[in-house]
Write a protein that holds these residues in place. Structure first.
Motif, PDB file in Angstrom:
ATOM      1  N   ASN A  18     -19.351 -10.266  -1.287  1.00 24.20           N
ATOM      2  CA  ASN A  18     -18.960  -8.876  -1.400  1.00 24.20           C
ATOM      3  C   ASN A  18     -17.407  -9.126  -1.800  1.00 24.20           C
ATOM      4  OD1 ASN A  18     -16.832  -8.288   1.079  1.00 24.20           O
ATOM      5  ND2 ASN A  18     -18.461  -9.569   1.842  1.00 24.20           N
ATOM      6  N   PHE A  19     -16.512  -7.833  -2.016  1.00 24.36           N
ATOM      7  CA  PHE A  19     -15.048  -7.842  -2.351  1.00 24.36           C
ATOM      8  C   PHE A  19     -14.783  -7.557  -1.202  1.00 24.36           C
ATOM      9  CE2 PHE A  19     -12.233  -4.418  -4.740  1.00 24.36           C
ATOM     10  CZ  PHE A  19     -11.114  -5.556  -4.372  1.00 24.36           C
ATOM     11  N   PRO A  59      -7.972   3.321  -2.380  1.00 27.08           N
ATOM     12  CA  PRO A  59      -8.670   3.402  -3.728  1.00 27.08           C
ATOM     13  C   PRO A  59      -9.183   2.117  -4.089  1.00 27.08           C
ATOM     14  CG  PRO A  59      -6.835   4.924  -3.905  1.00 27.08           C
ATOM     15  CD  PRO A  59      -6.677   4.018  -2.509  1.00 27.08           C
ATOM     16  N   VAL A  60     -10.394   2.237  -4.775  1.00 28.00           N
ATOM     17  CA  VAL A  60     -10.887   0.707  -5.404  1.00 28.00           C
ATOM     18  C   VAL A  60     -11.811   1.211  -6.739  1.00 28.00           C
ATOM     19  CG1 VAL A  60     -11.095  -0.584  -3.100  1.00 28.00           C
ATOM     20  CG2 VAL A  60     -13.112   1.000  -3.792  1.00 28.00           C
ATOM     21  N   PHE A  98     -11.413  -4.273  -8.069  1.00 20.99           N
ATOM     22  CA  PHE A  98      -9.771  -3.876  -8.199  1.00 20.99           C
ATOM     23  C   PHE A  98      -9.439  -3.080  -6.953  1.00 20.99           C
ATOM     24  CE2 PHE A  98      -6.358  -1.239 -10.370  1.00 20.99           C
ATOM     25  CZ  PHE A  98      -5.455  -2.364 -10.238  1.00 20.99           C
ATOM     26  N   LYS A  99      -8.304  -3.454  -6.279  1.00 19.66           N
ATOM     27  CA  LYS A  99      -8.050  -2.557  -5.013  1.00 19.66           C
ATOM     28  C   LYS A  99      -6.543  -1.786  -5.321  1.00 19.66           C
ATOM     29  CE  LYS A  99      -7.182  -2.667  -0.042  1.00 19.66           C
ATOM     30  NZ  LYS A  99      -6.044  -2.033  -0.152  1.00 19.66           N
ATOM     31  N   SER A 117      -5.955   1.267   8.521  1.00 23.15           N
ATOM     32  CA  SER A 117      -6.597   0.463   9.477  1.00 23.15           C
ATOM     33  C   SER A 117      -7.175  -0.867   9.062  1.00 23.15           C
ATOM     34  CB  SER A 117      -7.473   1.379  10.292  1.00 23.15           C
ATOM     35  OG  SER A 117      -8.217   0.664  11.237  1.00 23.15           O
ATOM     36  N   HIS A 118      -6.902  -1.932   9.596  1.00 22.55           N
ATOM     37  CA  HIS A 118      -7.331  -3.120   8.930  1.00 22.55           C
ATOM     38  C   HIS A 118      -6.847  -3.729   7.764  1.00 22.55           C
ATOM     39  CE1 HIS A 118      -9.842  -4.202  12.524  1.00 22.55           C
ATOM     40  NE2 HIS A 118     -10.271  -2.717  12.472  1.00 22.55           N
ATOM     41  N   GLY A 119      -5.711  -3.166   7.388  1.00 18.97           N
ATOM     42  CA  GLY A 119      -5.272  -3.178   6.095  1.00 18.97           C
ATOM     43  C   GLY A 119      -4.580  -4.627   5.580  1.00 18.97           C
ATOM     44  N   HIS A 120      -4.499  -5.298   4.602  1.00 21.96           N
ATOM     45  CA  HIS A 120      -3.630  -6.333   4.146  1.00 21.96           C
ATOM     46  C   HIS A 120      -2.699  -5.882   3.108  1.00 21.96           C
ATOM     47  CE1 HIS A 120      -6.661  -9.755   5.397  1.00 21.96           C
ATOM     48  NE2 HIS A 120      -6.586  -8.990   6.489  1.00 21.96           N
ATOM     49  N   MET A 121      -1.708  -6.647   2.938  1.00 20.48           N
ATOM     50  CA  MET A 121      -0.787  -6.414   1.608  1.00 20.48           C
ATOM     51  C   MET A 121      -1.513  -6.921   0.257  1.00 20.48           C
ATOM     52  SD  MET A 121       2.974  -7.356   3.381  1.00 20.48           S
ATOM     53  CE  MET A 121       3.652  -6.143   4.335  1.00 20.48           C
ATOM     54  N   ASP A 122      -2.487  -6.213  -0.062  1.00 26.48           N
ATOM     55  CA  ASP A 122      -3.478  -6.751  -0.975  1.00 26.48           C
ATOM     56  C   ASP A 122      -3.528  -5.671  -2.169  1.00 26.48           C
ATOM     57  OD1 ASP A 122      -4.894  -4.809   0.060  1.00 26.48           O
ATOM     58  OD2 ASP A 122      -6.501  -5.897   1.071  1.00 26.48           O
ATOM     59  N   ILE A 123      -2.370  -4.873  -2.242  1.00 23.78           N
ATOM     60  CA  ILE A 123      -2.473  -3.898  -3.255  1.00 23.78           C
ATOM     61  C   ILE A 123      -2.331  -4.533  -4.692  1.00 23.78           C
ATOM     62  CG2 ILE A 123      -1.594  -1.569  -4.011  1.00 23.78           C
ATOM     63  CD1 ILE A 123      -2.537  -1.899  -1.116  1.00 23.78           C
TER      64      ILE A 123
END
Length: 626
Positions: A293-294, A372-373, A390-391, A398-404
């Motif tokens: 999964n993504f 958004p994805v 793509f993110k 909530s539960h976020g990462h620095m993955d922008i």
């Protein structure tokens, strides 16, 4: 003294229930419910399930998994109240799994060995000192499991056992949810709200006739407050917390909707919440052609059958939503027996045929919202097809990462650009890490897997992304030969870049292009372009690198800037508390950009075996969708 305390508690509970019952927003004080069993599956509705099993080998497979696992449970010791750190959650989840499976097995076979084993489990957890209300997910899942067992086995349990189990549902499940120190989740916009409201409502439905005023209050409260997280599915159904938490929060949300529809003949318009019925498309498109999964944010990379998808397929009247679920069955059980909600798939799918689950037609899915994805692929049926996820969004979700700006990419059945996903929470909490702070300077962002330096995205001067920033998917196109999406990430790099926009595309159904357009801020900066990969990396000449894994290859080619020097960075954890990351590498390059200067970065990812590639110049992002 004990008698006086019990009288006090009873009076207090009656006062609370009475005061709230006058404030009912959805139910009436004289609300009625069907006889037991009433939760999800009424008496006699097993016949439709058995008919489906006899007619369709796919359903027979799922049924047999549940029966086999129920047999395996017969001689296992009952659960013990062993808490791990702040959680009893693994025991609560196992109770739900065991009781749901055994109760299903009894209702579909009438074999009393399953009834006896379920009764043992129910009585044992009823004896626990509590169900750990300080971490209320534990209470919610335990209550749901016990409620299903009590309701489904009601007519065959001894009265003495029913009395004990009913008391546990009330005292260890429902009553703690009336205390403000335990019910903060009522205001949360995340999976806690969905799971806890579902668990409490199951408890209320199970013991309704004995506590009608309180039960009505609990269900009415859930209908009102579960609207909060359901608001996060708008506009298109992208779930902010990612794949794994969709599997948690959304599944329990559906468990709630299905149950109240059954007992009250209405879900009070909740399923019509903007984006909710569309979220099945999000979940389906989150699975890449590698089978992974993504897994952005706090997610693992595994994927398996989801019972909730059967509910969505039924409500949307769209069997193509079960295309991947059907493929899971073709591959075999694949740890299906660990899914504690698996019997629900048999209920929700009893009127569906998996043979009619054809491949979806659309090759791209885009959703806005809090996170958004965009996901795109060249085919649903070709195992070697290209997949690109793509993110955008914000780290503060909530539960976020620095993955922008991060992306995953599959081709030839392998994942080439990956995401680490989550690190197991207890491994961090047990070392004193303050995992849940979400401010810019929170300890959360020092965890290696959680910050942008460990993701397939940009970093400026090795600094962290801004938690107060937000990036939307600005534009996209579903043109078959140029599937693409772009996002303005400028707010994420505030102070380092006046403008930072990333576009991702699948070109001519053959290769992937990643293009960044940057305008630096008032000071010089060094930007790092990096891609996290499980492949072995061999740096070649002319800005190329060859990635190899499992006998397959992919070429990474830097088109802009022409003089880029490809390098790799270690993924060895910088802290003692970080999880190990064996077999992974960060590959990319760095570019020094003067103050107030423009710079374009363009990288192509070209799978091995692609026929007749004519590398096109990748146009400016503003030209992509003209």
């Amino acid at each position: 003294m004990k008698k006086r305390y019990l009288i006090y508690c009873t009076v207090l509970l009656m006062a609370v229930a009475t005061s709230v019952s006058a404030q009912l927003n959805h139910l009436k004080e004289d609300t009625k419910m069907p006889e037991h069993p009433r939760i999800l599956l009424l008496q006699g509705e097993e016949k439709a399930i058995l008919k489906n099993i006899a007619a369709d080998q796919n359903w027979a497979k799922i049924h047999q998994v549940i029966i086999n696992e129920s047999d395996a449970l017969l001689n296992q010791p009952t659960l013990e109240r062993i808490q791990i750190g702040r959680r009893l959650l693994d025991k609560s989840r196992e109770c739900l799994r065991r009781v749901f499976y055994l109760s299903y097995a009894y209702r579909t076979t009438n074999n009393k060995k399953y009834l006896a084993r379920a009764e043992q489990e129910l009585l044992k957890v009823a004896e626990f000192s509590d169900w750990n209300p300080s971490h209320f997910l534990d209470v919610a899942e335990m209550t749901m499991g016990v409620a299903i067992g009590y309701d489904w086995l009601y007519h065959d349990l001894p009265q003495s056992s029913k009395d004990i189990i009913r008391e546990a549902i009330l005292k260890k499940g429902i009553e703690p949810s009336l205390e403000s120190k335990n019910n903060y989740w009522l205001k949360n916009s995340n999976n806690w709200n969905q799971v806890c409201n579902a668990g409490m409502s199951y408890g209320a439905m199970a013991i309704f006739e004995d506590n009608p005023t309180l039960a009505t209050q609990i269900i009415d409260r859930a209908i009102s407050t579960i609207k909060i997280p359901m608001g996060d599915y708008k506009p298109e159904g992208a779930y902010p917390e990612g794949y794994s938490y969709w599997g948690y929060g959304t599944s329990f949300n559906v468990m709630f909707l299905s149950a109240i529809q059954k007992v009250l003949n209405s879900d009070f318009g909740l399923s019509e919440a903007p984006g909710f019925l569309k979220t099945a498309g999000y979940f389906q498109n989150m699975i890449g052609t590698s089978g992974k999964n993504f897994n952005y944010a706090d997610a693992g990379n595994g994927a398996s059958l989801s019972p909730a998808m059967f509910w969505f397929a039924s409500h949307n009247k769209d069997n193509s939503l079960l295309y991947i679920e059907k493929n899971y069955l073709k591959e075999g059980p694949k740890s299906m027996e660990r899914n504690r909600l698996l019997p629900a798939a048999m209920i929700w799918g009893k009127d569906l045929s998996l043979d009619n689950a054809s491949a979806p037609k659309q090759l791209q899915w885009v959703g806005q919202g809090k996170n958004p994805v965009a996901m795109m692929r060249t085919s649903w049926t070709d195992p070697n097809a290209i997949y690109l996820g793509f993110k955008a969004g914000s780290p503060s979700v909530s539960h976020g990462h620095m993955d922008i700006g991060s992306f995953v990419m599959d081709a030839n059945g392998e994942r080439w650009s990956m995401d680490f996903g989550m690190q197991e929470y207890e491994s961090l909490e047990s070392k004193g890490i303050k995992l849940w702070g979400m401010t810019q300077n929170s300890e959360r962002w020092q965890i290696f897997r959680y910050n942008n330096l460990a993701h397939s995205t940009l970093s400026f001067d090795k600094e962290l992304q801004r938690v107060d920033g937000y990036a939307v998917i600005e534009q996209w196109s579903s043109k078959p030969n140029f599937l693409n999406a772009t996002s303005d990430m400028s707010a994420i790099y505030k102070g380092k870049a006046k403008s930072a926009t990333r576009g991702v595309a699948i070109v001519d159904k053959k290769y992937v292009a990643i293009k960044d357009e940057i305008i630096s801020a008032d000071a010089p900066t060094t930007v790092r372009w990096a891609m996290l990969t499980p492949a072995e990396v061999k740096i070649e000449e002319n800005g190329t690198a060859t990635l190899s894994q499992n006998g397959k290859k992919l070429q990474l080619k830097v088109v802009e800037p022409a003089n880029a020097s490809i390098k790799t960075w270690s993924t060895e954890p910088p802290h003692e508390y970080d999880a190990a990351n064996p077999g992974t590498t960060l590959v990319g390059f760095e570019v020094a950009i003067p103050a107030n200067a423009k710079s374009n970065l363009t990288v192509l990812l070209i799978p091995e075996g692609t026929k007749t590639i004519t590398i096109k110049s990748i146009p400016a992002l503003k030209e992509w969708n003209k």
